[in-house]
Scaffold this motif. Structure first.
Motif, PDB file in Angstrom:
ATOM      1  N   ILE A   1     133.706  56.538  -9.401  1.00  0.00           N
ATOM      2  CA  ILE A   1     134.111  57.690  -8.591  1.00  0.00           C
ATOM      3  C   ILE A   1     133.310  58.922  -8.985  1.00  0.00           C
ATOM      4  O   ILE A   1     132.833  59.675  -8.122  1.00  0.00           O
ATOM      5  CB  ILE A   1     135.628  57.922  -8.742  1.00  0.00           C
ATOM      6  CG1 ILE A   1     136.394  56.819  -7.992  1.00  0.00           C
ATOM      7  CG2 ILE A   1     136.033  59.304  -8.249  1.00  0.00           C
ATOM      8  CD1 ILE A   1     137.887  56.842  -8.208  1.00  0.00           C
ATOM      9  N   GLY A   2     133.146  59.139 -10.292  1.00  0.00           N
ATOM     10  CA  GLY A   2     132.363  60.288 -10.746  1.00  0.00           C
ATOM     11  C   GLY A   2     130.937  60.251 -10.232  1.00  0.00           C
ATOM     12  O   GLY A   2     130.381  61.281  -9.818  1.00  0.00           O
ATOM     13  N   LEU A   3     130.323  59.062 -10.247  1.00  0.00           N
ATOM     14  CA  LEU A   3     128.970  58.922  -9.719  1.00  0.00           C
ATOM     15  C   LEU A   3     128.922  59.229  -8.224  1.00  0.00           C
ATOM     16  O   LEU A   3     127.993  59.891  -7.732  1.00  0.00           O
ATOM     17  CB  LEU A   3     128.449  57.505  -9.981  1.00  0.00           C
ATOM     18  CG  LEU A   3     127.974  57.223 -11.402  1.00  0.00           C
ATOM     19  CD1 LEU A   3     127.847  55.717 -11.636  1.00  0.00           C
ATOM     20  CD2 LEU A   3     126.637  57.906 -11.669  1.00  0.00           C
ATOM     21  N   ALA A   4     129.939  58.752  -7.495  1.00  0.00           N
ATOM     22  CA  ALA A   4     129.973  58.997  -6.050  1.00  0.00           C
ATOM     23  C   ALA A   4     130.092  60.488  -5.762  1.00  0.00           C
ATOM     24  O   ALA A   4     129.466  61.010  -4.827  1.00  0.00           O
ATOM     25  CB  ALA A   4     131.137  58.240  -5.414  1.00  0.00           C
ATOM     26  N   VAL A   5     130.891  61.205  -6.560  1.00  0.00           N
ATOM     27  CA  VAL A   5     131.020  62.649  -6.370  1.00  0.00           C
ATOM     28  C   VAL A   5     129.673  63.335  -6.573  1.00  0.00           C
ATOM     29  O   VAL A   5     129.260  64.185  -5.768  1.00  0.00           O
ATOM     30  CB  VAL A   5     132.084  63.232  -7.318  1.00  0.00           C
ATOM     31  CG1 VAL A   5     132.055  64.758  -7.285  1.00  0.00           C
ATOM     32  CG2 VAL A   5     133.471  62.723  -6.946  1.00  0.00           C
ATOM     33  N   LEU A   6     128.971  62.982  -7.632  1.00  0.00           N
ATOM     34  CA  LEU A   6     127.650  63.571  -7.867  1.00  0.00           C
ATOM     35  C   LEU A   6     126.700  63.267  -6.707  1.00  0.00           C
ATOM     36  O   LEU A   6     125.921  64.127  -6.278  1.00  0.00           O
ATOM     37  CB  LEU A   6     127.063  63.053  -9.176  1.00  0.00           C
ATOM     38  CG  LEU A   6     127.690  63.569 -10.475  1.00  0.00           C
ATOM     39  CD1 LEU A   6     127.052  62.882 -11.681  1.00  0.00           C
ATOM     40  CD2 LEU A   6     127.538  65.079 -10.593  1.00  0.00           C
ATOM     41  N   ASP A   7     126.755  62.029  -6.209  1.00  0.00           N
ATOM     42  CA  ASP A   7     125.894  61.654  -5.080  1.00  0.00           C
ATOM     43  C   ASP A   7     126.180  62.524  -3.858  1.00  0.00           C
ATOM     44  O   ASP A   7     125.250  63.021  -3.200  1.00  0.00           O
ATOM     45  CB  ASP A   7     126.116  60.183  -4.714  1.00  0.00           C
ATOM     46  CG  ASP A   7     125.520  59.223  -5.729  1.00  0.00           C
ATOM     47  OD1 ASP A   7     124.641  59.640  -6.509  1.00  0.00           O
ATOM     48  OD2 ASP A   7     125.948  58.049  -5.750  1.00  0.00           O
ATOM     49  N   VAL A   8     127.465  62.699  -3.550  1.00  0.00           N
ATOM     50  CA  VAL A   8     127.836  63.468  -2.357  1.00  0.00           C
ATOM     51  C   VAL A   8     127.431  64.930  -2.505  1.00  0.00           C
ATOM     52  O   VAL A   8     126.899  65.539  -1.565  1.00  0.00           O
ATOM     53  CB  VAL A   8     129.348  63.335  -2.077  1.00  0.00           C
ATOM     54  CG1 VAL A   8     129.763  64.269  -0.946  1.00  0.00           C
ATOM     55  CG2 VAL A   8     129.700  61.893  -1.722  1.00  0.00           C
ATOM     56  N   VAL A   9     127.678  65.512  -3.675  1.00  0.00           N
ATOM     57  CA  VAL A   9     127.299  66.905  -3.897  1.00  0.00           C
ATOM     58  C   VAL A   9     125.807  67.094  -3.641  1.00  0.00           C
ATOM     59  O   VAL A   9     125.384  68.043  -2.978  1.00  0.00           O
ATOM     60  CB  VAL A   9     127.665  67.352  -5.325  1.00  0.00           C
ATOM     61  CG1 VAL A   9     127.039  68.708  -5.640  1.00  0.00           C
ATOM     62  CG2 VAL A   9     129.177  67.423  -5.501  1.00  0.00           C
TER      63      VAL A   9
END
Length: 774
Positions: free
Chosen positions: A653-661
């Motif tokens: 989830i943390g990686l996905a957040v960074l990707d989206v940002v």
């Protein structure tokens, strides 16, 4: 022939086109419409309509209109339509040259006999059902047609209704503005996000009460296919419903008859029924907004305003309905499942909370909201009403962002364990996270909440320095554990607090350039507050082990420290042998706009950075990042372990957040949209004495309300009232600061320009209303 087209020459131009291209002499009567339209009556009794497009670029639209008419005429649909009359040379469209080198486009079509719906008797149930059946049959036929010119837009394109939202400001009456904002807000929150996934086709696009022809209580014709375009098919139904419901005593019940009959012919998908009421409101909103635009442009063109008053009456009626109830009424005749909230009612839940939940856990608003869904920048209540979330910095990349949700679901279905095992996600995430930070911040510890992270940061500092004492700032809040309450003046100096609870806690003045000890926003003010930290360190009985501060002070009242504050304070802390801890729980991950981390605004590098809230977009995840030197000190034989901290699901989830940002450019969005919002709020500050100060950076903004700008007497009651009033308009705010008089704004990072413009307009109206009472 070359002619001019001054306003008083349109009729002459029409006569010349008829004589030259159609060999007709006729009486001409101007008709209303977006183009220049004329009723053409010849001596032998034949009647037709000449449409003259004012721009040569309309050639594609006229060709599309002709193609649609020919397709419908060949379909066997039992309804009269305005067939094209070709020129003497067999052309469907005339291109008429002008003296400036441009051209006018014209098309002649036959008149459809009958009386317009608006001029006929009030529609009864059977005529309403007939409208639904006719429109469904038409949509079924048009779904079989494609045309390159259909992929266009125009002012009445319902899928782009938001283009008219700025015209809300042109509506003079505050009550009407409020209703119009509500209608546009419902369209934007509940319809717009779903339109791309709905069935689409070429639609008529304007089955209004002037274009529907009636005879002997039957629909006999449909006029004006000039608004045809590719759109969600259900838009055709929504547009027709608007005009069918005008002036009716029970518009939703009447609309349900149309919807049921339409569904009998072309069954509606659940998703189409979900957006139908918001689309109706969006069309009404566009209609009255366009009228406001035109009234500003030319109030004497009476043909522009023939529907305005009736549209306002219907809009005011419809915005009074709860959207969930309106959806249920409209869908009642379709046989589709009515999706209602199956849980307890809000009042029942409130009573259960009183029994089973500790009363110290507060709840927002005088009349609490029950939320059932989140999406993007919106929360949706059980009533079906959408609320623009202006305070939830936890759902950083938007509520329930599909990419974040999918990442968590996928990993949860594959593996979730603890950090005593090896798996790629932990180190991959640590590498990605530390890449956003300056050297030497390269070592991560993962836990589950901001409170856990700040507790761990204190342990790191105390272990590394061998010292217990901590310097904090007034108004600070760092978490809910015992140690963190002890270093949170916002708590121990607030309601229920007993003052500084521990001798090892030392409080320095908050760097508030508006009402603090030192006033101003320049570097001199920042350095003065940094000197205050140095003074506190020097006066403490024991040596300082750590200084902990938010990079931007949230609970303290959305304070942006003046330049030079952290630089000066850090120098004193480090000279004393302490560590500098920056709490980025509220503001990290691009929210400041100009930078990814708040501390970067101050040109410093801390020894420890604490992250939480936005890091997991609502998933319980937090982190502490420090230097290798500090991490080695902590490795003293006592194992650090968090059962859930850094588990595979959290890392995914943390990686996905960074990707989206990164991929959605949310930091840039914070800078752009935050700047737009700040500019609007500062204009309100100039207009409303209740606003004492507007401050912020990116999407971290505070609006401080005062009773008097000279004495700075806080306006806490008015701030609370504004929060309630804005909630009534579908916008969620809250207050903060030690004096509870600051409106805090920290929305999901996906908020749009249209959203913040609505906020500014609405807040301005509510400030005016509140100021009028005092």
């Amino acid at each position: 022939m070359i002619v001019e087209s001054a306003p008083d020459r349109w009729a002459e131009l029409a006569g010349e086109i008829l004589a030259s291209e159609y060999r007709l002499e006729a009486e001409l009567v101007p008709l209303p419409g977006e183009n220049r339209n004329f009723l053409v009556s010849t001596a032998d009794g034949e009647r037709s309509v000449l449409k003259i497009a004012t721009e040569e670029s309309a050639i594609g639209a006229l060709e599309l209109e002709h193609a649609v008419l020919e397709h419908v005429a060949g379909s066997g649909l039992d309804i009269a339509i305005p067939r094209t009359i070709t020129t003497v040379s067999g052309e469907a469209v005339v291109r008429w040259p002008m003296s400036d080198g441009s051209a006018r486009l014209a098309r002649l079509s036959r008149v459809v006999d009958g009386v317009s719906w608006c001029d006929s008797a009030r529609a009864g149930p059977e005529l309403l059902r007939e409208l639904g059946r006719m429109l469904a049959l038409l949509d079924v036929e048009l779904a079989r047609l494609s045309h390159p010119a259909a992929e266009r837009t125009h002012p009445w394109d319902l899928s782009a209704a938001s283009r008219h939202r700025p015209s809300v400001a042109r509506v003079p009456d505050p009550g009407c503005r409020r209703d119009l904002e509500c209608a546009f807000h419902l369209w934007a929150a509940c319809a717009a996000p779903r339109l791309p996934d709905l069935p689409s086709s070429i639609i008529h696009g304007d089955a209004n009460d002037e274009n529907l022809m009636v005879a002997n209580d039957h629909i006999v014709g449909l006029l004006d296919f000039g608004d045809c375009l590719l759109n969600p098919t259900v838009s055709d139904l929504a547009i027709a419903l608007v005009y069918a419901m005008l002036e009716l005593d029970d518009p939703l019940e009447a609309g349900a008859l149309v919807v049921g009959a339409y569904d009998d012919v072309r069954p509606l998908e659940t998703a189409e029924l979900d957006v139908l009421f918001p689309l109706i409101c969006g069309r009404l909103a566009a209609s009255v907004a366009v009228a406001a635009e035109r009234r500003h442009e030319d109030p004497d063109r009476s043909e522009w305003f023939v529907t305005e008053e009736r549209a306002w009456r219907l809009l005011r009626a419809l915005v009074g309905f709860e959207p969930a109830e309106a959806r249920a009424v409209l869908a009642a005749s379709t046989g589709a499942a009515v999706e209602r909230d199956a849980g307890a009612a809000p009042r029942e839940l409130l009573e259960k909370r009183k029994v089973h939940i500790g009363s110290s856990l507060s709840i927002a608003y005088a009349e609490p909201l029950k939320m059932v869904r989140g999406e993007g920048q919106y929360l949706h209540a059980s009533s079906g009403r959408p609320y623009l979330d202006l305070v939830n910095n936890v759902c950083h990349v938007g509520h329930c962002h599909p990419r974040v949700v999918e990442a968590g679901q996928r990993q949860m279905a594959r593996l979730n364990t603890n950090t005593r095992y090896l798996y790629d996600g932990l180190t991959e995430y640590a590498e990605r996270l530390t890449a956003t930070l300056p050297e030497p911040l390269r070592v991560c510890f993962f836990v589950n909440s901001g409170s856990e992270a700040n507790e761990l940061a204190l342990r790191l500092a105390r272990t590394h320095t061998g010292r217990r004492d901590v310097v904090v700032l007034e108004g600070a809040y760092h978490g809910h554990t015992g140690n963190l309450i002890a270093i949170s003046p916002y708590k121990f100096e607030g309601r229920g607090g007993t003052g500084v609870p521990e001798p090892w806690v030392h409080v320095a003045p908050m760097p508030d350039g508006y009402r603090g000890r030192h006033r101003g926003t320049d570097r001199t003010t920042g350095e003065a507050y940094g000197e205050e930290v140095g003074r506190v360190i020097s006066e403490a009985a024991a040596p300082t082990g750590a200084f902990i501060t938010e990079s931007l002070l949230s609970c303290a009242g959305q304070i942006v420290p003046p330049e030079g504050f952290l630089e000066t304070a850090f120098r004193y802390v480090r000279d004393a042998g302490g560590l500098c801890i920056v709490d980025e729980v509220q503001v990290g991950f691009g929210r400041p706009g100009a930078c990814f981390w708040g501390f970067e605004l101050q040109n410093v590098v801390p020894d420890v950075v604490v992250m939480g809230k936005p890091i997991g977009n609502g998933h319980p995840l937090s982190a502490v990042v420090t230097t290798a030197d500090v991490a080695r000190s902590f490795d003293n034989g006592m194992e650090f372990f968090s059962t859930f901290g850094g588990n595979p699901v959290s890392c995914a989830i943390g990686l996905a957040v960074l990707d989206v940002v990164e991929e959605e450019g949310l930091q840039a969005n914070a800078l752009r949209i935050g700047g737009r919002l700040l500019a609007g709020l500062r204009q309100l500050e100039a207009d409303h004495p209740l606003i004492g100060d507007v401050r912020g950076t990116g999407l971290f903004i505070g609006v401080e309300l005062v009773r008097n700008r000279n004495t700075l007497e806080p306006a806490a009651e008015q701030a609370a009232e504004i929060v309630e009033r804005m909630k009534g308009r579908g916008m969620l705010l809250s207050t903060d600061g030690p004096l509870h008089n600051v409106l805090k704004i920290k929305p999901p990072m996906v908020i749009t320009a249209a959203d913040v413009d609505m906020v500014v307009r609405s807040l301005g109206d509510e400030l005016s209303a509140l100021e009028a009472l005092t």
